[in-house]
Design an enzyme around this catalytic site. Structure first.
Site, mmCIF file in Angstrom:
data_model
loop_
_atom_site.group_PDB
_atom_site.id
_atom_site.type_symbol
_atom_site.label_atom_id
_atom_site.label_comp_id
_atom_site.label_asym_id
_atom_site.label_seq_id
_atom_site.Cartn_x
_atom_site.Cartn_y
_atom_site.Cartn_z
ATOM 1 N N ASP A 12 0.853 -1.191 0.000
ATOM 2 C CA ASP A 12 0.000 0.000 0.000
ATOM 3 C C ASP A 12 0.887 1.238 0.000
ATOM 4 O OD1 ASP A 12 -2.075 1.766 0.233
ATOM 5 O OD2 ASP A 12 -2.779 1.047 2.184
ATOM 6 N N ASP A 106 -3.251 2.270 -5.902
ATOM 7 C CA ASP A 106 -2.039 2.310 -5.059
ATOM 8 C C ASP A 106 -1.949 1.145 -4.078
ATOM 9 O OD1 ASP A 106 -3.978 3.112 -3.155
ATOM 10 O OD2 ASP A 106 -2.419 4.174 -2.036
ATOM 11 N N GLU A 107 -2.648 0.063 -4.373
ATOM 12 C CA GLU A 107 -2.725 -1.019 -3.406
ATOM 13 C C GLU A 107 -2.865 -2.349 -4.135
ATOM 14 O OE1 GLU A 107 -5.739 -1.680 0.248
ATOM 15 O OE2 GLU A 107 -6.026 0.140 -0.898
HETATM 16 MG MG LIG Z 1 -2.426 3.946 0.109
#
Ligand SMILES: [Mg+2]
Length: 289
Positions: A12, A106-107
């Site tokens: 993350d 983003d993960e």
């Molecule tokens: Mg994040």
């Protein structure tokens, strides 16, 4: 292979959009930055850690965030730029496994079980991914490592920001019982508040409730809740299928008459299709949560 033999990473990025802005605009570094819409109904898409210190959070109305932190610098942001960075990050993931499940831009979950022979432990792979993201992308990522997705995500949440946490099987009983019930997947803010009112605040409290009680409160999801509160999660990492085909079409205001014009357009379209073929395997472009 038994499910508990898996090694799963949850990666993350830390305050992703805001960190990209601070990376690309040095004058924003060390300052509270809010990325998002500035209009009356604008929403915070990301808040830098400096802005979070004032209580600003993503998904918060921009007007509220500005009240909390009037000195915050507001940036409109550029999704396509973030998407390009996301693709670079995914290129790093692919150096370690092809079992990648993007959760958002983003993960992602990575199943590195098959890569351990080559790279050592899950922790080593996580360290290496973090250091490549730092040196090649100049951003920080937090990574959780565990035997399943639920525990891996929990570990990355607990390690944030810029952290690495491994939850080994023997640590589950140290970590889980004291956690607030809203850490359990499927228990959102509303349900958590209902449980708090009943005096059930922690995973430990919830474990004391019997099957009938769980069924009455969670219905068909109660079995899943029972597993999660003991740190059990059999769900596989779903690497999305690549698309079967990618096309591109265009209507021209005037007919293309020369070979050169046609070639130019074909070249452009081929590049565009090639770019989308690349993107289609990358985080955020396939499935958003
Ligand atoms: Mg994040």
């Amino acid at each position: 292979m038994r499910a508990q033999d898996r090694t799963i990473l949850h990666v993350d990025m830390d305050a992703f959009f805001a960190s990209v802005e601070q990376r690309d605009h040095p004058e924003l570094r060390g300052k509270p930055v809010l990325v998002g819409g500035t209009g009356d109904r604008g929403v915070v898409a990301a808040a830098s850690y400096e802005a979070r210190a004032y209580g600003c959070r993503s998904a918060m109305p921009m007007t509220l965030a500005r009240r909390l932190c009037p000195q915050a610098i507001i940036v409109k942001g550029s999704y396509s730029r973030y998407q390009a960075v996301s693709e670079q990050i995914c290129d790093i993931f692919r150096q370690f496994t092809d079992q990648i499940q993007p959760l958002s831009i983003d993960e992602a979950f990575l199943d590195v079980t098959g890569s351990l022979v080559l790279f050592g432990s899950g922790e080593k792979i996580a360290q290496e991914i973090r250091s490549r993201i730092r040196s090649q992308i100049r951003l920080t990522a937090s990574i959780g490592v565990a035997t399943n997705k639920f525990l891996a995500k929990l570990a990355s949440d607990l390690s944030k920001p810029d952290g690495l946490m491994v939850i080994h099987p023997e640590m589950v009983e140290k970590v889980l019982p004291s956690l607030a019930v809203d850490r359990i997947w499927g228990i959102g803010t509303k349900t958590a508040q209902r449980l708090y009112r009943l005096g059930i605040k922690t995973v430990h409290d919830l474990r004391k409730m019997d099957d009938n009680w769980l069924a009455a409160h969670f219905g068909s999801y109660s079995h899943r809740i029972r597993e999660l509160i003991y740190g059990i999660d059999h769900q596989p990492v779903h690497a999305p299928d690549p698309p079967k085909s990618i096309g591109q079409q265009q209507t021209f205001p005037e007919d293309l008459l020369t070979q050169q014009d046609i070639r130019n357009v074909l070249l452009e379209q081929a590049q565009s299709v090639g770019g989308r073929l690349r993107q289609s395997r990358l985080p955020g472009s396939v499935r958003d949560r």
